[in-house]
Scaffold this motif. Structure first.
Motif, mmCIF file in Angstrom:
data_model
loop_
_atom_site.group_PDB
_atom_site.id
_atom_site.type_symbol
_atom_site.label_atom_id
_atom_site.label_comp_id
_atom_site.label_asym_id
_atom_site.label_seq_id
_atom_site.Cartn_x
_atom_site.Cartn_y
_atom_site.Cartn_z
ATOM 1 N N ALA A 12 0.872 -1.063 -0.122
ATOM 2 C CA ALA A 12 -0.066 0.190 0.024
ATOM 3 C C ALA A 12 0.714 1.310 0.084
ATOM 4 O O ALA A 12 2.044 1.373 0.506
ATOM 5 C CB ALA A 12 -0.877 0.010 0.866
ATOM 6 N N GLY A 13 0.280 2.380 -0.722
ATOM 7 C CA GLY A 13 0.962 3.418 -0.469
ATOM 8 C C GLY A 13 0.597 4.440 0.238
ATOM 9 O O GLY A 13 -0.242 4.187 1.476
ATOM 10 N N PHE A 14 1.059 5.692 0.272
ATOM 11 C CA PHE A 14 0.897 6.697 1.433
ATOM 12 C C PHE A 14 -0.639 6.985 1.684
ATOM 13 O O PHE A 14 -0.915 7.240 2.590
ATOM 14 C CB PHE A 14 1.829 7.895 1.252
ATOM 15 C CG PHE A 14 1.665 8.916 2.379
ATOM 16 C CD1 PHE A 14 2.247 8.624 3.648
ATOM 17 C CD2 PHE A 14 0.868 9.990 2.077
ATOM 18 C CE1 PHE A 14 1.849 9.620 4.607
ATOM 19 C CE2 PHE A 14 0.703 10.928 3.179
ATOM 20 C CZ PHE A 14 1.260 10.678 4.564
ATOM 21 N N ARG A 17 -2.577 4.572 3.388
ATOM 22 C CA ARG A 17 -2.325 4.439 4.628
ATOM 23 C C ARG A 17 -2.805 5.510 5.429
ATOM 24 O O ARG A 17 -3.496 5.527 6.713
ATOM 25 C CB ARG A 17 -0.651 4.248 4.725
ATOM 26 C CG ARG A 17 -0.357 3.003 4.330
ATOM 27 C CD ARG A 17 1.260 3.007 4.619
ATOM 28 N NE ARG A 17 1.931 1.722 3.746
ATOM 29 C CZ ARG A 17 2.534 1.078 4.456
ATOM 30 N NH1 ARG A 17 2.956 1.350 5.735
ATOM 31 N NH2 ARG A 17 3.066 -0.118 3.955
ATOM 32 N N PHE A 18 -2.693 6.916 4.961
ATOM 33 C CA PHE A 18 -3.018 7.838 5.677
ATOM 34 C C PHE A 18 -4.552 7.852 5.923
ATOM 35 O O PHE A 18 -5.103 8.525 7.037
ATOM 36 C CB PHE A 18 -2.580 9.200 5.046
ATOM 37 C CG PHE A 18 -3.015 10.470 5.472
ATOM 38 C CD1 PHE A 18 -2.324 10.911 6.788
ATOM 39 C CD2 PHE A 18 -4.079 11.232 4.976
ATOM 40 C CE1 PHE A 18 -2.633 12.338 7.293
ATOM 41 C CE2 PHE A 18 -4.526 12.482 5.798
ATOM 42 C CZ PHE A 18 -3.729 12.711 6.872
ATOM 43 N N VAL A 22 -6.302 8.096 9.484
ATOM 44 C CA VAL A 22 -7.372 9.120 9.878
ATOM 45 C C VAL A 22 -8.557 8.330 10.524
ATOM 46 O O VAL A 22 -9.264 8.541 11.680
ATOM 47 C CB VAL A 22 -8.108 10.230 8.715
ATOM 48 C CG1 VAL A 22 -9.244 10.743 9.173
ATOM 49 C CG2 VAL A 22 -6.763 10.991 8.321
ATOM 50 N N TYR A 23 -9.181 7.298 9.793
ATOM 51 C CA TYR A 23 -10.147 6.613 10.159
ATOM 52 C C TYR A 23 -9.787 5.765 11.628
ATOM 53 O O TYR A 23 -10.803 6.007 12.552
ATOM 54 C CB TYR A 23 -10.457 5.365 9.366
ATOM 55 C CG TYR A 23 -11.823 4.831 9.435
ATOM 56 C CD1 TYR A 23 -11.999 3.874 10.476
ATOM 57 C CD2 TYR A 23 -12.980 4.834 8.331
ATOM 58 C CE1 TYR A 23 -13.193 2.975 10.431
ATOM 59 C CE2 TYR A 23 -13.836 4.025 8.638
ATOM 60 C CZ TYR A 23 -14.313 3.391 9.766
ATOM 61 O OH TYR A 23 -15.349 2.589 9.764
ATOM 62 N N GLY A 98 -10.410 0.789 10.368
ATOM 63 C CA GLY A 98 -9.774 1.544 9.260
ATOM 64 C C GLY A 98 -9.177 1.142 8.224
ATOM 65 O O GLY A 98 -9.421 1.236 6.958
ATOM 66 N N MET A 99 -8.361 0.009 8.483
ATOM 67 C CA MET A 99 -7.597 -0.839 7.346
ATOM 68 C C MET A 99 -8.655 -1.453 6.812
ATOM 69 O O MET A 99 -8.510 -1.615 5.441
ATOM 70 C CB MET A 99 -6.547 -1.441 8.167
ATOM 71 C CG MET A 99 -5.292 -0.881 8.804
ATOM 72 S SD MET A 99 -4.401 -2.086 9.689
ATOM 73 C CE MET A 99 -3.317 -2.536 8.231
ATOM 74 N N LYS A 100 -9.748 -2.059 7.226
ATOM 75 C CA LYS A 100 -10.698 -2.776 6.404
ATOM 76 C C LYS A 100 -11.556 -1.987 5.564
ATOM 77 O O LYS A 100 -11.701 -2.591 4.466
ATOM 78 C CB LYS A 100 -11.758 -3.416 7.395
ATOM 79 C CG LYS A 100 -12.856 -4.216 7.105
ATOM 80 C CD LYS A 100 -12.218 -5.534 6.616
ATOM 81 C CE LYS A 100 -13.531 -6.596 6.177
ATOM 82 N NZ LYS A 100 -13.119 -7.587 5.498
#
Length: 166
Positions: A12-14, A17-18, A22-23, A98-100
């Motif tokens: 994954a890129g920035f 991920r950002f 936040v989530y 958040g990742m999900k």
């Protein structure tokens, strides 16, 4: 339910991920607040039974704020629960909420789930998300500081691979 070769997904890129950060920050704040309420309730029960020295203060919050020990215990409790939130989800499924939402998964570089001890080791170099800025230094490999230090990676899943429960 089909199985996936998690080594085949791209890192994954920035931006993703950002967005995930936040989530998860909002969720971490909620966990911190609930842990704080429970921790302060326990503190109040201890005060009720005389286990907390009020140091001449009438209000419990004043006694807590005036004591380095009490403040350290309560804030450590809160941070501990926020840390547990991340470690639990990383070790269980490789994904926080958040990742999900952003189809990201943290994993060992061989595609397996990370252990709880690896999750703990990821926390400090994460630096509240600032470890992801390392992506700008290591753009080619798309590894954050916490990825490099723990031999892990964050990958971008397909919609199909992202299905399922946490």
């Amino acid at each position: 339910m089909s199985t996936f070769d998690f080594t085949s997904f791209p890192r994954a890129g920035f931006i993703r991920r950002f967005a995930s950060w936040v989530y998860d920050l909002l969720l971490a704040i909620a966990v911190y607040m609930v842990a704080g309420a429970i921790g302060f309730l326990i503190f109040a029960v201890f005060a009720y039974f005389g286990l907390v020295d009020m140091n001449g203060h009438q209000h419990l919050i004043d006694a807590q704020r005036s004591s380095l020990l009490y403040s350290t215990l309560i804030y450590s409790w809160n941070i501990g629960w926020v840390s547990y939130f991340f470690i639990f989800f990383w070790a269980k499924s490789g994904q926080t909420l958040g990742m999900k939402a952003w189809r990201l998964r943290v994993q060992n570089q061989d595609g397996t789930l990370i252990s709880k001890s690896t999750g703990l080791k990821r926390l400090l170099p994460t630096l509240l998300g600032l470890g992801n800025l390392w992506l700008f230094i290591d753009w080619k490999n798309k590894l954050s500081l916490q990825d490099k230090l723990t031999n892990t990676e964050v990958v971008l899943l397909t919609l199909e691979a992202n299905r399922g429960r946490l």
